[in-house]
Design a protein around this motif. Structure first.
Motif, PDB file in Angstrom:
ATOM      1  N   ASP A  67     -10.805  -0.835   5.345  1.00  0.00           N
ATOM      2  CA  ASP A  67     -11.396  -0.277   6.553  1.00  0.00           C
ATOM      3  C   ASP A  67     -10.762   1.080   6.827  1.00  0.00           C
ATOM      4  OD1 ASP A  67     -13.005  -0.108   8.756  1.00  0.00           O
ATOM      5  OD2 ASP A  67     -12.064  -1.729   9.871  1.00  0.00           O
ATOM      6  N   SER A  68     -11.559   2.014   7.329  1.00  0.00           N
ATOM      7  CA  SER A  68     -11.062   3.327   7.724  1.00  0.00           C
ATOM      8  C   SER A  68     -11.060   3.422   9.240  1.00  0.00           C
ATOM      9  CB  SER A  68     -11.942   4.434   7.131  1.00  0.00           C
ATOM     10  OG  SER A  68     -11.880   4.426   5.726  1.00  0.00           O
ATOM     11  N   HIS A  69     -10.052   4.105   9.777  1.00  0.00           N
ATOM     12  CA  HIS A  69      -9.855   4.136  11.227  1.00  0.00           C
ATOM     13  C   HIS A  69      -9.823   5.587  11.688  1.00  0.00           C
ATOM     14  CE1 HIS A  69      -8.922  -0.179  11.055  1.00  0.00           C
ATOM     15  NE2 HIS A  69      -8.389   0.151   9.891  1.00  0.00           N
ATOM     16  N   VAL A  70     -10.700   5.902  12.646  1.00  0.00           N
ATOM     17  CA  VAL A  70     -10.911   7.278  13.101  1.00  0.00           C
ATOM     18  C   VAL A  70     -10.989   7.318  14.634  1.00  0.00           C
ATOM     19  CG1 VAL A  70     -12.012   8.073  10.977  1.00  0.00           C
ATOM     20  CG2 VAL A  70     -13.409   6.985  12.714  1.00  0.00           C
ATOM     21  N   VAL A  71     -10.032   6.740  15.288  1.00  0.00           N
ATOM     22  CA  VAL A  71     -10.086   6.523  16.736  1.00  0.00           C
ATOM     23  C   VAL A  71      -9.849   7.821  17.505  1.00  0.00           C
ATOM     24  CG1 VAL A  71      -9.139   5.159  18.629  1.00  0.00           C
ATOM     25  CG2 VAL A  71      -9.125   4.247  16.309  1.00  0.00           C
ATOM     26  N   THR A  72     -10.589   7.988  18.577  1.00  0.00           N
ATOM     27  CA  THR A  72     -10.356   9.063  19.539  1.00  0.00           C
ATOM     28  C   THR A  72     -10.368   8.471  20.942  1.00  0.00           C
ATOM     29  OG1 THR A  72     -11.455  10.700  18.138  1.00  0.00           O
ATOM     30  CG2 THR A  72     -11.157  11.278  20.439  1.00  0.00           C
ATOM     31  N   PRO A  73      -9.263   8.540  21.694  1.00  0.00           N
ATOM     32  CA  PRO A  73      -7.985   9.169  21.366  1.00  0.00           C
ATOM     33  C   PRO A  73      -7.137   8.291  20.442  1.00  0.00           C
ATOM     34  CG  PRO A  73      -7.851   8.169  23.524  1.00  0.00           C
ATOM     35  CD  PRO A  73      -9.278   7.983  23.064  1.00  0.00           C
ATOM     36  N   LEU A  74      -6.103   8.892  19.870  1.00  0.00           N
ATOM     37  CA  LEU A  74      -5.242   8.160  18.940  1.00  0.00           C
ATOM     38  C   LEU A  74      -4.371   7.131  19.654  1.00  0.00           C
ATOM     39  CD1 LEU A  74      -4.075  11.174  16.722  1.00  0.00           C
ATOM     40  CD2 LEU A  74      -5.864   9.494  16.206  1.00  0.00           C
ATOM     41  N   PHE A  75      -4.058   7.394  20.907  1.00  0.00           N
ATOM     42  CA  PHE A  75      -3.246   6.486  21.723  1.00  0.00           C
ATOM     43  C   PHE A  75      -4.072   6.072  22.935  1.00  0.00           C
ATOM     44  CE2 PHE A  75      -0.541   9.609  19.638  1.00  0.00           C
ATOM     45  CZ  PHE A  75       0.327   8.798  18.919  1.00  0.00           C
ATOM     46  N   GLY A 149      -9.314  17.883   9.889  1.00  0.00           N
ATOM     47  CA  GLY A 149      -8.943  16.471   9.805  1.00  0.00           C
ATOM     48  C   GLY A 149      -8.871  15.736  11.121  1.00  0.00           C
ATOM     49  N   ASP A 150      -8.978  16.428  12.252  1.00  0.00           N
ATOM     50  CA  ASP A 150      -8.933  15.777  13.561  1.00  0.00           C
ATOM     51  C   ASP A 150      -7.671  14.954  13.755  1.00  0.00           C
ATOM     52  OD1 ASP A 150      -9.861  15.392  16.074  1.00  0.00           O
ATOM     53  OD2 ASP A 150     -11.239  13.779  15.576  1.00  0.00           O
ATOM     54  N   GLY A 151      -6.548  15.477  13.306  1.00  0.00           N
ATOM     55  CA  GLY A 151      -5.280  14.803  13.534  1.00  0.00           C
ATOM     56  C   GLY A 151      -4.875  13.889  12.407  1.00  0.00           C
ATOM     57  N   VAL A 152      -5.387  12.662  12.446  1.00  0.00           N
ATOM     58  CA  VAL A 152      -5.029  11.687  11.406  1.00  0.00           C
ATOM     59  C   VAL A 152      -6.148  10.671  11.241  1.00  0.00           C
ATOM     60  CG1 VAL A 152      -3.742  10.300  13.116  1.00  0.00           C
ATOM     61  CG2 VAL A 152      -3.336   9.956  10.679  1.00  0.00           C
ATOM     62  N   PHE A 153      -6.474  10.380  10.005  1.00  0.00           N
ATOM     63  CA  PHE A 153      -7.353   9.273   9.633  1.00  0.00           C
ATOM     64  C   PHE A 153      -6.523   8.298   8.808  1.00  0.00           C
ATOM     65  CE2 PHE A 153     -10.961  12.611   9.337  1.00  0.00           C
ATOM     66  CZ  PHE A 153     -11.147  12.579  10.711  1.00  0.00           C
ATOM     67  N   ILE A 154      -6.741   7.002   9.003  1.00  0.00           N
ATOM     68  CA  ILE A 154      -5.988   5.984   8.266  1.00  0.00           C
ATOM     69  C   ILE A 154      -6.954   4.992   7.633  1.00  0.00           C
ATOM     70  CG2 ILE A 154      -4.219   4.181   8.385  1.00  0.00           C
ATOM     71  CD1 ILE A 154      -3.140   5.511  10.906  1.00  0.00           C
ATOM     72  N   THR A 155      -6.771   4.758   6.355  1.00  0.00           N
ATOM     73  CA  THR A 155      -7.513   3.715   5.655  1.00  0.00           C
ATOM     74  C   THR A 155      -6.540   2.638   5.209  1.00  0.00           C
ATOM     75  OG1 THR A 155      -9.229   5.217   4.864  1.00  0.00           O
ATOM     76  CG2 THR A 155      -8.949   3.160   3.658  1.00  0.00           C
ATOM     77  N   THR A 156      -6.812   1.407   5.591  1.00  0.00           N
ATOM     78  CA  THR A 156      -5.968   0.284   5.185  1.00  0.00           C
ATOM     79  C   THR A 156      -6.786  -0.697   4.361  1.00  0.00           C
ATOM     80  OG1 THR A 156      -6.399  -0.624   7.399  1.00  0.00           O
ATOM     81  CG2 THR A 156      -4.233   0.331   7.019  1.00  0.00           C
ATOM     82  N   THR A 157      -6.132  -1.285   3.379  1.00  0.00           N
ATOM     83  CA  THR A 157      -6.732  -2.312   2.536  1.00  0.00           C
ATOM     84  C   THR A 157      -5.850  -3.546   2.590  1.00  0.00           C
ATOM     85  OG1 THR A 157      -7.732  -0.685   1.059  1.00  0.00           O
ATOM     86  CG2 THR A 157      -7.444  -2.905   0.189  1.00  0.00           C
TER      87      THR A 157
END
Length: 348
Positions: A67-75, A149-157
């Protein structure tokens, strides 16, 4: 990962630089002083391009989810993109009936992103992984130019082990089955929206992001005939029910008066013209089980800290269309259709 450098990273005032993704000394320093420090475990410490991991028990099958995570806001209230990236993928493995074993994490960082914020995110990931007992064993980092990049994107498997004979999935629902939900709807999506738009409500709305594998284990331990487990994330409960109805070739009838929704979430949705049925959750479990097992499954849900507000919300029907419908609080009936668009972008 343990190599020392003449100058430590400035984790308070420093920012991500393009050199941190270039594969050289700066990247090794970022990995060693930030990622390895907060995600440390014996498999990650191997320091190779991949992790050598022990095999699951004989007869078990592997389950894998990404899954890839692209949340706004990050916190946001109740969490951040870090713990969310752990919980989201871990839950995707767990709802298959598997025992989550390992996670990997890949980061796309934007040059100029504050290192202090990155520390918060990675520390949150480490805490979430340790609390869940599912380590992050390998990963990757890339840095893109500022503005791309809008800050940070995270992909976790995630990888998990599925016991022999266990077969859960969206195509398993049968007419007559009971539909249950582990708690209140829409908490995560409305927490994100309220933080993003600076909305203030009398009662603060907090994300429900959580690892569900403990709750799922409690449900499976009842020995009930469980057909489907899902975590209704993006698109909410309404979308998830439509997915399952389509996969199984059945209809569903839910009851509005049985849907658990926090008063603050209901009020916020009404104010903004949103339907809580379609607002994302990140710590709720949808269970479809045999009607005869509904009572013990509900009891198991309510006995767990993450399921205290669990409720039986509906029944699976024979329907060739297949339609999801809802009996309204006023006694009428309406369709719960697929969303034609996205109510809340960038929420998970």
């Amino acid at each position: 990962m343990t190599r020392r450098h003449s100058h430590s990273l400035d984790l308070r005032q420093g920012c991500v630089e393009l050199a941190h993704g270039a594969g050289g000394r700066a990247m090794a320093q970022l990995i060693g002083e930030l990622f390895a420090r907060h995600l440390d475990n014996e498999w990650l410490a191997q320091g190779n391009d991949g992790a050598v991991l022990p095999a699951p028990s004989p007869g078990e099958r592997l389950v894998m989810a990404t899954d890839s995570h692209v949340v706004t806001p990050l916190f946001f209230p109740g969490g951040d993109i870090g713990c969310l990236s752990v919980h989201g993928t871990l839950n995707d493995v767990a709802v298959m009936g598997a025992r989550p074993l390992w996670l990997s994490a890949a980061f796309i960082l934007e040059a100029g992103f504050p290192l202090a914020d990155l520390v918060r995110i990675v520390a949150s990931m480490g805490s979430a992984a340790r609390e869940a007992g599912v380590p992050i064993v390998t990963g990757d980092t890339k840095v893109v130019e500022r503005g791309k990049g809008d800050g940070v994107f995270i992909t976790t498997t995630g990888v998990g082990a599925l016991p022999p004979g266990r077969n859960l999935g969206g195509a398993q629902a049968r007419p007559g089955d009971a539909i249950l939900i582990s708690g209140t709807l829409g908490d995560h999506g409305m927490a994100i929206l309220s933080e993003r738009e600076g909305l203030g409500f009398a009662s603060p709305i907090v994300s429900d992001t959580a690892a569900l594998h403990g709750l799922i284990a409690a449900v499976l331990e009842t020995g009930a005939a469980i057909r489907v487990l899902r975590d209704p994330t993006r698109g909410g409960l309404g979308t998830t029910l439509n997915e399952i109805a389509t996969q199984s070739g059945v209809g569903m009838m839910i009851e509005e008066k049985r849907l658990p929704v926090q008063p603050a979430v209901a009020a916020a949705c009404e104010f903004l013209g949103l339907d809580p049925l379609y607002v994302a959750n990140e710590g709720k479990l949808l269970v479809i089980c045999a009607e005869t097992d509904a009572a013990p499954v509900l009891a198991a849900l309510q006995a767990h800290p993450l399921g205290r507000q669990a409720a039986r919300i509906g029944t699976v029907l024979a329907d060739a269309h297949p339609f999801v419908q809802m009996t309204t609080a006023l006694g009428g009936r309406r369709m719960v259709d697929w969303l034609s668009g996205e109510q809340l972008p960038r929420i998970c």
